[in-house]
Design a protein around this motif. Structure first.
Motif, PDB file in Angstrom:
ATOM      1  N   VAL A 417       0.866  -1.207  -0.140  1.00  0.00           N
ATOM      2  CA  VAL A 417       0.067  -0.036   0.191  1.00  0.00           C
ATOM      3  C   VAL A 417       0.855   1.200  -0.008  1.00  0.00           C
ATOM      4  CG1 VAL A 417      -1.905   1.261   1.162  1.00  0.00           C
ATOM      5  CG2 VAL A 417      -1.502  -1.365   1.299  1.00  0.00           C
ATOM      6  N   ASP A 418       1.391   1.392  -1.072  1.00  0.00           N
ATOM      7  CA  ASP A 418       2.434   2.795  -1.218  1.00  0.00           C
ATOM      8  C   ASP A 418       1.660   3.813  -2.091  1.00  0.00           C
ATOM      9  OD1 ASP A 418       2.354   1.423  -3.657  1.00  0.00           O
ATOM     10  OD2 ASP A 418       4.500   1.294  -3.543  1.00  0.00           O
ATOM     11  N   ARG A 419       0.580   3.682  -2.314  1.00  0.00           N
ATOM     12  CA  ARG A 419      -0.078   4.901  -3.206  1.00  0.00           C
ATOM     13  C   ARG A 419      -1.455   5.281  -2.425  1.00  0.00           C
ATOM     14  NH1 ARG A 419       0.775   0.209  -5.758  1.00  0.00           N
ATOM     15  NH2 ARG A 419      -1.101  -0.873  -6.288  1.00  0.00           N
ATOM     16  N   PRO A 420      -2.153   6.152  -2.857  1.00  0.00           N
ATOM     17  CA  PRO A 420      -3.528   6.424  -2.357  1.00  0.00           C
ATOM     18  C   PRO A 420      -4.470   5.317  -2.196  1.00  0.00           C
ATOM     19  CG  PRO A 420      -2.834   8.435  -3.578  1.00  0.00           C
ATOM     20  CD  PRO A 420      -1.780   7.135  -3.772  1.00  0.00           C
ATOM     21  N   PHE A 421      -5.232   5.228  -1.175  1.00  0.00           N
ATOM     22  CA  PHE A 421      -6.071   3.789  -0.812  1.00  0.00           C
ATOM     23  C   PHE A 421      -7.275   4.249  -0.478  1.00  0.00           C
ATOM     24  CE2 PHE A 421      -3.525   4.206   2.660  1.00  0.00           C
ATOM     25  CZ  PHE A 421      -4.057   3.859   3.735  1.00  0.00           C
ATOM     26  N   PHE A 422      -8.520   3.412  -0.372  1.00  0.00           N
ATOM     27  CA  PHE A 422      -9.747   3.709   0.275  1.00  0.00           C
ATOM     28  C   PHE A 422      -9.623   2.566   1.139  1.00  0.00           C
ATOM     29  CE2 PHE A 422     -14.021   1.767   0.839  1.00  0.00           C
ATOM     30  CZ  PHE A 422     -14.580   3.217   1.311  1.00  0.00           C
ATOM     31  N   CYS A 423     -10.129   3.091   2.859  1.00  0.00           N
ATOM     32  CA  CYS A 423     -10.530   2.084   3.722  1.00  0.00           C
ATOM     33  C   CYS A 423     -11.621   2.142   4.347  1.00  0.00           C
ATOM     34  CB  CYS A 423      -9.234   2.265   4.509  1.00  0.00           C
ATOM     35  SG  CYS A 423      -9.398   4.164   5.316  1.00  0.00           S
ATOM     36  N   ALA A 424     -12.090   1.209   5.038  1.00  0.00           N
ATOM     37  CA  ALA A 424     -13.503   1.292   5.954  1.00  0.00           C
ATOM     38  C   ALA A 424     -13.240   0.278   6.973  1.00  0.00           C
ATOM     39  CB  ALA A 424     -14.373   0.714   4.903  1.00  0.00           C
ATOM     40  N   ILE A 425     -14.083   0.596   8.106  1.00  0.00           N
ATOM     41  CA  ILE A 425     -14.168  -0.149   9.180  1.00  0.00           C
ATOM     42  C   ILE A 425     -15.391  -0.692   9.389  1.00  0.00           C
ATOM     43  CG2 ILE A 425     -14.145  -0.302  11.885  1.00  0.00           C
ATOM     44  CD1 ILE A 425     -11.942   2.098  11.566  1.00  0.00           C
ATOM     45  N   ARG A 426     -15.677  -1.908   9.247  1.00  0.00           N
ATOM     46  CA  ARG A 426     -17.086  -2.417   9.106  1.00  0.00           C
ATOM     47  C   ARG A 426     -17.392  -3.741  10.317  1.00  0.00           C
ATOM     48  NH1 ARG A 426     -18.473  -7.728   6.299  1.00  0.00           N
ATOM     49  NH2 ARG A 426     -20.773  -7.317   5.583  1.00  0.00           N
ATOM     50  N   ASP A 427     -18.540  -3.489  10.843  1.00  0.00           N
ATOM     51  CA  ASP A 427     -19.021  -4.480  11.563  1.00  0.00           C
ATOM     52  C   ASP A 427     -19.403  -5.653  10.687  1.00  0.00           C
ATOM     53  OD1 ASP A 427     -20.052  -5.039  14.541  1.00  0.00           O
ATOM     54  OD2 ASP A 427     -21.609  -5.645  13.269  1.00  0.00           O
ATOM     55  N   ASN A 428     -18.748  -6.676  11.090  1.00  0.00           N
ATOM     56  CA  ASN A 428     -18.970  -7.995  10.028  1.00  0.00           C
ATOM     57  C   ASN A 428     -20.411  -8.724  10.544  1.00  0.00           C
ATOM     58  OD1 ASN A 428     -16.628  -7.375   8.407  1.00  0.00           O
ATOM     59  ND2 ASN A 428     -15.373  -8.309  10.213  1.00  0.00           N
ATOM     60  N   GLN A 429     -20.595  -8.402  11.841  1.00  0.00           N
ATOM     61  CA  GLN A 429     -21.739  -9.164  12.306  1.00  0.00           C
ATOM     62  C   GLN A 429     -23.091  -8.439  11.693  1.00  0.00           C
ATOM     63  OE1 GLN A 429     -22.332  -8.611  16.680  1.00  0.00           O
ATOM     64  NE2 GLN A 429     -23.600 -10.258  16.627  1.00  0.00           N
ATOM     65  N   THR A 430     -23.150  -7.193  11.623  1.00  0.00           N
ATOM     66  CA  THR A 430     -24.137  -6.475  11.375  1.00  0.00           C
ATOM     67  C   THR A 430     -24.322  -6.007   9.872  1.00  0.00           C
ATOM     68  OG1 THR A 430     -23.748  -4.227  12.208  1.00  0.00           O
ATOM     69  CG2 THR A 430     -24.929  -5.674  13.442  1.00  0.00           C
ATOM     70  N   GLY A 431     -23.026  -5.930   9.444  1.00  0.00           N
ATOM     71  CA  GLY A 431     -22.536  -5.417   8.104  1.00  0.00           C
ATOM     72  C   GLY A 431     -22.601  -3.966   8.045  1.00  0.00           C
ATOM     73  N   SER A 432     -22.745  -3.084   9.060  1.00  0.00           N
ATOM     74  CA  SER A 432     -22.574  -1.703   9.223  1.00  0.00           C
ATOM     75  C   SER A 432     -21.455  -1.227   8.814  1.00  0.00           C
ATOM     76  CB  SER A 432     -22.958  -1.184  10.742  1.00  0.00           C
ATOM     77  OG  SER A 432     -24.304  -1.721  10.759  1.00  0.00           O
ATOM     78  N   VAL A 433     -21.216  -0.329   7.967  1.00  0.00           N
ATOM     79  CA  VAL A 433     -19.911   0.601   8.011  1.00  0.00           C
ATOM     80  C   VAL A 433     -19.712   1.606   8.718  1.00  0.00           C
ATOM     81  CG1 VAL A 433     -18.520   1.611   6.209  1.00  0.00           C
ATOM     82  CG2 VAL A 433     -19.888  -0.202   5.351  1.00  0.00           C
ATOM     83  N   LEU A 434     -18.907   1.311   9.925  1.00  0.00           N
ATOM     84  CA  LEU A 434     -18.936   2.569  10.673  1.00  0.00           C
ATOM     85  C   LEU A 434     -17.987   3.852  10.493  1.00  0.00           C
ATOM     86  CD1 LEU A 434     -17.901  -0.111  13.753  1.00  0.00           C
ATOM     87  CD2 LEU A 434     -20.250   1.217  13.241  1.00  0.00           C
ATOM     88  N   PHE A 435     -16.928   3.337   9.522  1.00  0.00           N
ATOM     89  CA  PHE A 435     -16.241   4.575   8.937  1.00  0.00           C
ATOM     90  C   PHE A 435     -15.682   4.348   7.729  1.00  0.00           C
ATOM     91  CE2 PHE A 435     -15.413   4.233  13.762  1.00  0.00           C
ATOM     92  CZ  PHE A 435     -15.403   5.729  13.910  1.00  0.00           C
ATOM     93  N   MET A 436     -15.283   5.296   6.772  1.00  0.00           N
ATOM     94  CA  MET A 436     -14.847   5.064   5.531  1.00  0.00           C
ATOM     95  C   MET A 436     -13.850   6.219   5.213  1.00  0.00           C
ATOM     96  SD  MET A 436     -18.053   5.629   2.919  1.00  0.00           S
ATOM     97  CE  MET A 436     -18.921   4.461   3.703  1.00  0.00           C
ATOM     98  N   GLY A 437     -12.923   6.018   4.226  1.00  0.00           N
ATOM     99  CA  GLY A 437     -11.899   7.277   4.303  1.00  0.00           C
ATOM    100  C   GLY A 437     -11.072   7.002   2.839  1.00  0.00           C
ATOM    101  N   SER A 438     -10.631   7.944   2.314  1.00  0.00           N
ATOM    102  CA  SER A 438      -9.659   8.073   1.425  1.00  0.00           C
ATOM    103  C   SER A 438      -8.318   8.825   1.848  1.00  0.00           C
ATOM    104  CB  SER A 438     -10.270   9.102   0.137  1.00  0.00           C
ATOM    105  OG  SER A 438      -9.520   8.934  -0.728  1.00  0.00           O
ATOM    106  N   ILE A 439      -7.291   8.058   1.818  1.00  0.00           N
ATOM    107  CA  ILE A 439      -6.214   8.272   2.331  1.00  0.00           C
ATOM    108  C   ILE A 439      -5.184   8.435   1.175  1.00  0.00           C
ATOM    109  CG2 ILE A 439      -4.111   7.807   3.795  1.00  0.00           C
ATOM    110  CD1 ILE A 439      -6.942   7.978   5.143  1.00  0.00           C
ATOM    111  N   VAL A 440      -4.877   9.596   1.022  1.00  0.00           N
ATOM    112  CA  VAL A 440      -4.173  10.306  -0.332  1.00  0.00           C
ATOM    113  C   VAL A 440      -2.828  10.632   0.155  1.00  0.00           C
ATOM    114  CG1 VAL A 440      -6.060  10.724  -1.779  1.00  0.00           C
ATOM    115  CG2 VAL A 440      -5.056  12.355  -0.258  1.00  0.00           C
ATOM    116  N   GLU A 441      -2.482  11.118   1.320  1.00  0.00           N
ATOM    117  CA  GLU A 441      -1.218  11.323   1.955  1.00  0.00           C
ATOM    118  C   GLU A 441      -1.087  11.005   3.280  1.00  0.00           C
ATOM    119  OE1 GLU A 441       1.826  14.897   2.000  1.00  0.00           O
ATOM    120  OE2 GLU A 441       0.254  15.322   1.101  1.00  0.00           O
ATOM    121  N   PRO A 442      -0.869   9.947   3.674  1.00  0.00           N
ATOM    122  CA  PRO A 442      -0.639   9.516   4.979  1.00  0.00           C
ATOM    123  C   PRO A 442       0.159  10.539   5.881  1.00  0.00           C
ATOM    124  CG  PRO A 442       0.573   7.817   4.060  1.00  0.00           C
ATOM    125  CD  PRO A 442      -0.228   8.627   2.950  1.00  0.00           C
ATOM    126  N   GLN A 443      -0.289  11.036   7.143  1.00  0.00           N
ATOM    127  CA  GLN A 443       0.529  11.841   7.724  1.00  0.00           C
ATOM    128  C   GLN A 443       1.441  11.128   9.297  1.00  0.00           C
ATOM    129  OE1 GLN A 443       0.878  14.780   6.781  1.00  0.00           O
ATOM    130  NE2 GLN A 443      -0.405  14.832   5.232  1.00  0.00           N
TER     131      GLN A 443
END
Length: 443
Positions: A417-443
């Protein structure tokens, strides 16, 4: 049966009948705040602050028996669909070189409480925007109550809390039914507060800070003269990886920016068995938290011949659900940037574009809350940190109402993962997407 045995039977029965307590657990970090204001404070009925007091129904002193909690997939699907739509709208108004990180669950809960007070065409517009069409208000509220209970029991090494509160300007009367629903279904804490007091914003911000473990320090800068109510949702998540990254494997590696430039960045590395999926456009991996992996961190990395824009054009509920079924256990190597970022966005334009324009106008109908109310501003703040131990995240939203199949074992994958990426945090039990993001320049 002798007296001693009879006494023992009675004690056992009473313990089973009345001694069951529901334990609380906590997960990662996110916070959400809804601010409600009024365009014309003079038109708000100030005659009966007793309506607020009457709604303060005491909780039962005896613990309720445990019961099986079911998940309403209609609500989860609606929330996720709304989340992807909202993310897409935010992307339109942000530079492609900026990080984005939101909690659609936090925004949805905050607006769901507000939805309880909407009527007429305003309610219809909100239902369409929030993807709640086809569900009655009692069904929505009941589903949220069940979802909260399911989400707050994620397993060991994972913490998740969802807290709601209402802050009402001193002397303002709100509809008792509205207050009752927010308490019964959303477990909201209702507090009278003198908005004219200079310390009022600090009081509300301290509640948000406490319920996001200090990750969201301020959601309210000042209280405008016409604002009479704040609805606040706070979500806090903190999860340790099921398999933590070895810090001795962390090193500096190049990360390639959208501009074509590269920067040296701290990267974590690990080899193991992961739930993994790839196609012509991207590689994706699921990194679980805790001992049972009920919640995972998903990373979607575009192929070298593709990019994030192509991924986002295909980021919809239907595709997301399809992708989730394609993940299978596979051995591989993952290198992931260690990063921390916070994000701040006003959601007015995005929500208007999604169909909620009336709720921001003088035509708004929130008669279920009080008289002459409209949404003046919806703000959203988030925080996320990903390191060798796990992930911590927080978000705040303010609405101012003014699987493994038998087959030939594939070659181990290699995902850098050495370039911009999409990420998400998902509750696999219910399927709920708790967070999502576009990381183009990690700080």
């Amino acid at each position: 049966m002798n007296r001693q045995k009879l006494s023992g039977v009675k004690e056992s029965f009473l313990q089973r009948r009345y001694g069951v307590s529901l334990g609380r657990r906590y997960v990662m970090a996110a916070a959400s705040v809804v601010l409600l204001g009024v365009l014309s404070c003079s038109q708000v009925n100030n005659s009966s602050s007793s309506a607020l007091a009457q709604s303060d129904i005491p909780q039962s002193e005896s613990p309720l028996p445990k019961k099986t909690v079911s998940n309403d997939t209609r609500l989860v699907n609606g929330n996720n669909k709304f989340g992807f739509k909202l993310f897409s709208e935010i992307l339109k108004n942000n530079s492609s070189e900026n990080n984005i990180f939101i909690s659609p669950s936090s925004v949805a809960i905050a607006l769901a409480m507000t939805y309880n007070g909407a009527s007429g065409s305003t309610q219809q517009a909100m239902a369409k925007t929030l993807e709640l069409q086809g569900m009655s208000l009692p069904e929505i509220n009941s589903a949220y109550a069940s979802l909260k209970e399911l989400l707050e029991n994620p397993g060991e090494k994972v913490q998740l809390t969802i807290a709601n509160s209402l802050w009402v300007n001193k002397g303002v009367s709100l509809q008792p039914d509205f207050l009752q629903k927010t308490q019964d279904f959303y477990k909201a804490k209702v507090t009278n507060l003198d908005f004219q007091d200079a310390t009022a914003p600090d009081t509300i911000n301290n509640w948000v800070k406490d319920n996001t473990s200090g990750k969201i320090n301020k959601i309210i800068e000042t209280i405008k003269p016409d604002e009479v109510l704040f609805l606040i949702n706070a979500i806090y998540f903190k999860g340790k990886w099921s398999n933590e990254f070895d810090k001795s494997q962390t090193a500096e590696h190049p990360f390639f920016l959208i501009s074509g430039k590269q920067k040296q960045h701290t990267m974590m590395s690990q080899t193991g068995d992961y739930r993994y999926y790839e196609n012509e456009q991207f590689q994706a991996v699921s990194l679980p938290y805790g001992t049972d992996g009920k919640i995972s961190f998903y990373v979607f990395l575009p192929r070298q011949n593709s990019n994030l824009n192509v991924l986002y054009q295909n980021l919809s509920l239907d595709n997301w659900e399809k992708w989730m079924t394609q993940f299978h256990k596979r051995e591989g190597f993952i290198r992931l940037p260690r990063f921390k970022t916070d994000y701040d966005v006003t959601l007015n334009d995005a929500l208007k574009a999604l169909g909620m324009e009336e709720a921001f106008s003088d035509k708004a109908n929130f008669s279920g809350i009080g008289k002459n109310l409209t949404i003046s501003q919806v703000k959203h703040k988030t925080f996320v940190e990903v390191n060798e131990e796990g992930t911590e995240a927080a978000a705040a939203t303010s609405v101012g109402i003014e699987t493994t199949s038998l087959r030939q074992k594939p070659e181990p994958f290699r995902m850098i993962v050495d370039r911009p990426f999409f990420c998400a945090i998902r509750d696999n039990q219910t399927g709920s997407v708790l967070f999502m993001g576009s990381i183009v320049e990690p700080q």
